[in-house]
Design a protein around this motif. Structure first.
Motif, mmCIF file in Angstrom:
data_model
loop_
_atom_site.group_PDB
_atom_site.id
_atom_site.type_symbol
_atom_site.label_atom_id
_atom_site.label_comp_id
_atom_site.label_asym_id
_atom_site.label_seq_id
_atom_site.Cartn_x
_atom_site.Cartn_y
_atom_site.Cartn_z
ATOM 1 N N GLU A 102 0.838 -1.195 0.000
ATOM 2 C CA GLU A 102 0.000 0.000 0.000
ATOM 3 C C GLU A 102 0.871 1.243 0.000
ATOM 4 N N GLN A 103 0.449 2.171 -0.840
ATOM 5 C CA GLN A 103 1.251 3.385 -0.999
ATOM 6 C C GLN A 103 1.315 4.147 0.330
ATOM 7 N N ALA A 104 2.486 4.535 0.645
ATOM 8 C CA ALA A 104 2.656 5.324 1.870
ATOM 9 C C ALA A 104 1.944 6.657 1.709
ATOM 10 N N ALA A 105 1.310 7.101 2.783
ATOM 11 C CA ALA A 105 0.516 8.331 2.721
ATOM 12 C C ALA A 105 0.930 9.282 3.833
ATOM 13 N N SER A 106 0.679 10.530 3.583
ATOM 14 C CA SER A 106 0.921 11.569 4.585
ATOM 15 C C SER A 106 -0.353 12.394 4.745
ATOM 16 N N VAL A 107 -0.486 13.051 5.866
ATOM 17 C CA VAL A 107 -1.687 13.836 6.151
ATOM 18 C C VAL A 107 -1.599 15.164 5.408
ATOM 19 N N VAL A 108 -2.687 15.492 4.695
ATOM 20 C CA VAL A 108 -2.788 16.749 3.959
ATOM 21 C C VAL A 108 -3.415 17.797 4.894
ATOM 22 N N ARG A 109 -2.791 18.936 4.976
ATOM 23 C CA ARG A 109 -3.260 19.985 5.893
ATOM 24 C C ARG A 109 -4.522 20.646 5.358
ATOM 25 N N VAL A 110 -5.517 20.771 6.252
ATOM 26 C CA VAL A 110 -6.774 21.451 5.930
ATOM 27 C C VAL A 110 -6.646 22.906 6.367
ATOM 28 N N VAL A 111 -6.968 23.824 5.431
ATOM 29 C CA VAL A 111 -6.867 25.246 5.725
ATOM 30 C C VAL A 111 -8.178 25.782 6.288
ATOM 31 N N THR A 112 -9.301 25.391 5.702
ATOM 32 C CA THR A 112 -10.603 25.873 6.161
ATOM 33 C C THR A 112 -11.566 24.706 6.327
ATOM 34 N N ALA A 113 -12.479 24.827 7.292
ATOM 35 C CA ALA A 113 -13.538 23.847 7.519
ATOM 36 C C ALA A 113 -14.767 24.620 7.971
ATOM 37 N N THR A 114 -15.813 24.567 7.188
ATOM 38 C CA THR A 114 -17.029 25.332 7.478
ATOM 39 C C THR A 114 -18.241 24.423 7.431
ATOM 40 N N GLY A 115 -19.201 24.711 8.279
ATOM 41 C CA GLY A 115 -20.434 23.952 8.298
ATOM 42 C C GLY A 115 -20.998 23.881 9.685
ATOM 43 N N ALA A 116 -22.250 24.293 9.839
ATOM 44 C CA ALA A 116 -22.908 24.242 11.141
ATOM 45 C C ALA A 116 -23.883 23.077 11.163
ATOM 46 N N CYS A 117 -24.208 22.605 12.361
ATOM 47 C CA CYS A 117 -25.183 21.522 12.496
ATOM 48 C C CYS A 117 -26.558 22.036 12.072
ATOM 49 N N LEU A 118 -27.385 21.135 11.586
ATOM 50 C CA LEU A 118 -28.739 21.521 11.203
ATOM 51 C C LEU A 118 -29.509 22.073 12.406
ATOM 52 N N GLU A 119 -29.257 21.513 13.557
ATOM 53 C CA GLU A 119 -29.764 22.075 14.805
ATOM 54 C C GLU A 119 -28.598 22.813 15.466
ATOM 55 N N ASP A 120 -28.435 24.054 15.082
ATOM 56 C CA ASP A 120 -27.251 24.806 15.494
ATOM 57 C C ASP A 120 -27.230 24.997 17.011
ATOM 58 N N THR A 121 -26.147 24.531 17.607
ATOM 59 C CA THR A 121 -25.977 24.691 19.047
ATOM 60 C C THR A 121 -25.081 25.866 19.388
ATOM 61 N N GLY A 122 -24.474 26.485 18.360
ATOM 62 C CA GLY A 122 -23.603 27.625 18.593
ATOM 63 C C GLY A 122 -22.217 27.242 19.042
ATOM 64 N N GLU A 123 -21.934 25.987 19.103
ATOM 65 C CA GLU A 123 -20.616 25.556 19.549
ATOM 66 C C GLU A 123 -19.670 25.447 18.345
ATOM 67 N N PRO A 124 -18.452 25.930 18.438
ATOM 68 C CA PRO A 124 -17.470 25.817 17.347
ATOM 69 C C PRO A 124 -16.883 24.402 17.291
ATOM 70 N N VAL A 125 -17.628 23.470 16.677
ATOM 71 C CA VAL A 125 -17.205 22.068 16.703
ATOM 72 C C VAL A 125 -16.400 21.682 15.473
ATOM 73 N N VAL A 126 -16.471 22.455 14.376
ATOM 74 C CA VAL A 126 -15.825 22.060 13.126
ATOM 75 C C VAL A 126 -14.310 22.024 13.272
ATOM 76 N N SER A 127 -13.748 22.972 13.953
ATOM 77 C CA SER A 127 -12.300 23.013 14.112
ATOM 78 C C SER A 127 -11.792 21.817 14.898
ATOM 79 N N ALA A 128 -12.603 21.297 15.799
ATOM 80 C CA ALA A 128 -12.202 20.131 16.587
ATOM 81 C C ALA A 128 -12.109 18.888 15.709
ATOM 82 N N LEU A 129 -12.788 18.918 14.575
ATOM 83 C CA LEU A 129 -12.785 17.753 13.685
ATOM 84 C C LEU A 129 -11.435 17.564 13.002
ATOM 85 N N VAL A 130 -10.740 18.651 12.709
ATOM 86 C CA VAL A 130 -9.513 18.550 11.923
ATOM 87 C C VAL A 130 -8.281 18.990 12.719
ATOM 88 N N ASP A 131 -8.386 18.947 14.047
ATOM 89 C CA ASP A 131 -7.237 19.369 14.859
ATOM 90 C C ASP A 131 -6.262 18.245 15.136
#
Length: 249
Positions: A102-131
């Motif tokens: 299997e080809q060796a892989a490296s992690v690609v850096r994400v610059v932006t991540a946007t998107g709120a939950c359909l039931e918006d709780t106001g919590e900044p959870v998107v950044s926690a996804l790619v940290d």
């Protein structure tokens, strides 16, 4: 001197008569008659029946033979066509590519991540996804269907796969209690997409590889999830603890 014949030479004998001449020898008679006697039953009105019957039988046989030969010639027997054996197609097995590591892989850096939950709780959870930290989570209440996040890489990058941790592993008592995602869809700016099925009840990272894609962004959309493991509003949610995009190293 004249001699005389004695008179006794001219006297009649006792066995002879004056009106009966000397006895003539009997005429020859054939031993059998030339006329052959025929039995009355063999002749009927002057015609013999046996030769007539034989003649009629021969005439009928000759007529039958001639009629078959000229009037009804034998129909030639048509042989059924013999099945022809079609040449069998020779299938040349296609050489399968040799398995490669299997080809060796490296992690690609994400610059932006946007998107709120359909039931918006106001919590900044998107950044926690790619940290890069599995102790922080992206979490949205509800069954998760239709929840989406857009990711940007700031430039054209080559992607060959993704890696993620499904479910809430940040709160150990919630992993089995909450929903777990079973399928997500990845869409790229050129319109191409694929769906990724996820295993449940596995706390470790799940990785999927795909043909190289050159892009500057990607979109994640939740398609389906399991029911909650427990009852209650607090466990009715979907979570991803870790997400990484992979590129060739």
């Amino acid at each position: 001197m004249v001699q005389r014949v004695p008179d006794e030479y001219f006297r009649a004998r006792a066995a002879e008569s004056d009106d009966v001449g000397p006895q003539q020898p009997p005429r020859w008679m054939p031993q059998s008659s030339a006329v052959r006697s025929v039995a009355p039953g063999r002749v009927r009105e002057g015609v013999a029946w046996r030769p007539l019957v034989v003649t009629l039988v021969l005439a009928v046989a000759i007529s039958f033979v001639l009629g078959r030969a000229f009037l009804f010639p034998p129909i030639p027997r048509v042989q059924p066509p013999q099945p022809t054996t079609a040449p069998s197609a020779t299938v040349t097995p296609t050489a399968l590519p040799r398995s490669t590591p299997e080809q060796a892989a490296s992690v690609v850096r994400v610059v932006t991540a946007t998107g709120a939950c359909l039931e918006d709780t106001g919590e900044p959870v998107v950044s926690a996804l790619v940290d890069g930290d599995a102790s922080t989570i992206w979490r949205c209440p509800g069954d998760g269907a239709g929840e989406a996040i857009d990711f940007g890489f700031g430039r054209k990058v080559q992607l060959i796969g993704v890696r993620l941790v499904n479910g809430n592993t940040a709160w150990p008592d919630r992993y089995l209690a909450e929903r777990q995602i079973t399928r997500i869809r990845w869409t790229f700016p050129d319109g191409s997409f694929f769906e990724q099925g996820l295993a449940v009840n596995g706390r470790g990272p799940q990785e999927v590889r795909f043909p190289p894609v050159r892009t500057n962004g990607a979109r994640l959309e939740v398609v389906s999830a399991t029911p909650p493991g427990e009852e209650g509003e607090r466990v009715d949610a979907v979570s991803i603890s870790l997400l990484e995009f992979l590129g060739p190293s």
